[in-house]
Design a protein around this motif. Structure first.
Motif, short mmCIF file in Angstrom:
data_model
loop_
_atom_site.label_atom_id
_atom_site.label_comp_id
_atom_site.label_asym_id
_atom_site.label_seq_id
_atom_site.Cartn_x
_atom_site.Cartn_y
_atom_site.Cartn_z
N LEU A 327 0.83 -1.19 0.00
CA LEU A 327 0.00 0.00 0.00
C LEU A 327 0.87 1.25 0.00
O LEU A 327 1.83 1.35 0.77
N ILE A 328 0.53 2.21 -0.85
CA ILE A 328 1.19 3.51 -0.90
C ILE A 328 0.21 4.53 -0.33
O ILE A 328 -0.88 4.72 -0.88
N LYS A 329 0.61 5.21 0.77
CA LYS A 329 -0.28 6.11 1.48
C LYS A 329 0.26 7.53 1.44
O LYS A 329 1.46 7.75 1.27
N ASP A 330 -0.65 8.51 1.66
CA ASP A 330 -0.23 9.90 1.76
C ASP A 330 -0.02 10.26 3.22
O ASP A 330 -0.03 9.39 4.11
N ALA A 331 0.17 11.57 3.49
CA ALA A 331 0.47 12.00 4.86
C ALA A 331 -0.69 11.76 5.81
O ALA A 331 -0.48 11.63 7.03
N ASN A 332 -1.92 11.69 5.29
CA ASN A 332 -3.09 11.47 6.15
C ASN A 332 -3.44 10.00 6.28
O ASN A 332 -4.47 9.66 6.87
N GLY A 333 -2.64 9.11 5.72
CA GLY A 333 -2.89 7.69 5.83
C GLY A 333 -3.81 7.14 4.77
O GLY A 333 -4.16 5.95 4.81
N CYS A 334 -4.25 7.98 3.82
CA CYS A 334 -5.14 7.52 2.76
C CYS A 334 -4.34 6.71 1.74
O CYS A 334 -3.25 7.12 1.31
#
Length: 351
Positions: A327-334
């Motif tokens: 999984l590749i996530k952004d700073a907010n965990g999305c």
């Protein structure tokens, strides 16, 4: 009784020279000495007939090169001639005394690589002639004349005591500088610039020599004035206090994007396997994707798809075997991207 000889009858003896010697020497010895004498006479006559006259030849140098008492320089080509009045003499060999190879001929050319005295030998038949050659080092090339430099001291002519002042020189072609104050115990300074601080007023003289050329030394007269008293800063008014600076305004908070609950790769893989058994659908992953069901899906690092369409393709396909999920996530965990590795052999015909 024998008859008596008359009184006037004398005995006559024949005279034979070397008779006594011959009577005591073997005749063969005499003939041997006589033969040796003849042989010696023949050899002497042969030598007299074959004797060479060595006075008819001499070593002569080229008239253009040689003058009385002249020495030659290293590397200079010298012409050697065997001058002879004997026209029958043609075999000449030259040795130059510098370990070089022997040369032959009535005229040869040679140069010496080192200074010194060399004995040149000319050999022809049984005769030999010698001549001494003096070799000196080649004269050094004359040094290039330097153009005259007329330096100029750049700097103020009037200064105040106690304040540093700098003097410079920007003369083209200058590479060494010697600065000196013309006073007792003054030390020289080098460099294109020099800084002085005069402690007392008076007259000073500064000299400068560029490139060691004392013939073009330049001087500058400097007048030093008494030091000026510096004005004191005004005292602040004790009854007045400046207001403190206002505090910096707080930066407005940046609006935060949607946050997603934490989910591990293995947990996400298990949930995808439930899609193949119709226990879950794409909508069940919405909170992890921050409602972005169009998130990118990369299959086996080759094929791409969006998440909603991918779930519809594997829905109810129990033979679809997922081996790994990243999984590749952004700073907010999305979750912004899902990388899936699956076994192509077991799902042949599904994709």
């Amino acid at each position: 009784m024998a008859p008596r000889k008359p009184e006037n009858e004398h005995k006559v003896n024949s005279f034979r020279p070397f008779g006594k010697i011959a009577s005591h020497v073997d005749p063969m010895v005499l003939w041997t000495f006589f033969g040796l004498f003849l042989i010696s006479a023949v050899l002497l006559a042969f030598q007299l007939d074959t004797r060479e006259d060595c006075t008819t030849t001499d070593i002569v140098l080229s008239n253009k090169q040689h003058t009385s008492g002249k020495a030659y320089t290293v590397g200079q080509v010298i012409t050697f001639n065997a001058e002879s009045s004997d026209k029958k003499r043609t075999d000449y060999a030259w040795e130059f005394g510098d370990s070089s190879a022997r040369q032959t001929g009535a005229q040869v050319y040679h140069s010496f690589n080192k200074p010194g005295s060399y004995m040149v030998t000319l050999v022809s038949g049984k005769c030999a002639w010698n001549k001494e050659i003096i070799i000196i080092a080649a004269p050094a090339a004359p040094a290039e004349a330097r153009p005259d430099i007329f330096p100029v001291i750049d700097g103020p002519g009037e200064v105040f005591a106690g304040r540093p002042v700098t003097f410079t020189n920007k003369t083209p072609g200058a590479h060494t500088w010697t600065w000196r104050l013309l006073q007792d115990n003054a030390e020289p300074h080098s460099g294109a610039a020099v800084t002085y601080t005069f402690s007392s007023p008076g007259e000073r003289t500064l000299s400068l020599i560029v490139n060691g050329d004392t013939a073009h030394m330049v001087m500058k007269r400097i007048t030093v004035f008494p030091a000026r008293p510096q004005a004191a800063d005004p005292a602040p008014d004790p009854g007045f206090a400046p207001p403190p600076p206002p505090p910096p305004a707080p930066e407005p908070e940046k609006p935060k994007g949607p946050t997603a609950p934490a989910v591990a790769d293995d947990e996400f893989l298990f949930m995808l396997s439930q899609v193949t058994t119709k226990q879950k659908s794409a909508a069940d992953f919405s909170r992890y994707l921050c409602d972005n069901l169009s998130a990118r899906v990369l299959l086996n690092d080759k094929e791409t798809d969006n998440f909603a369409h991918f779930c519809s393709r594997i829905y109810g396909k129990k033979k679809f075997k997922i081996e790994k999920v990243n999984l590749i996530k952004d700073a907010n965990g999305c979750v912004k991207e899902i990388r899936i590795m699956y076994d192509r052999k077991k799902v042949l015909g599904i994709f």
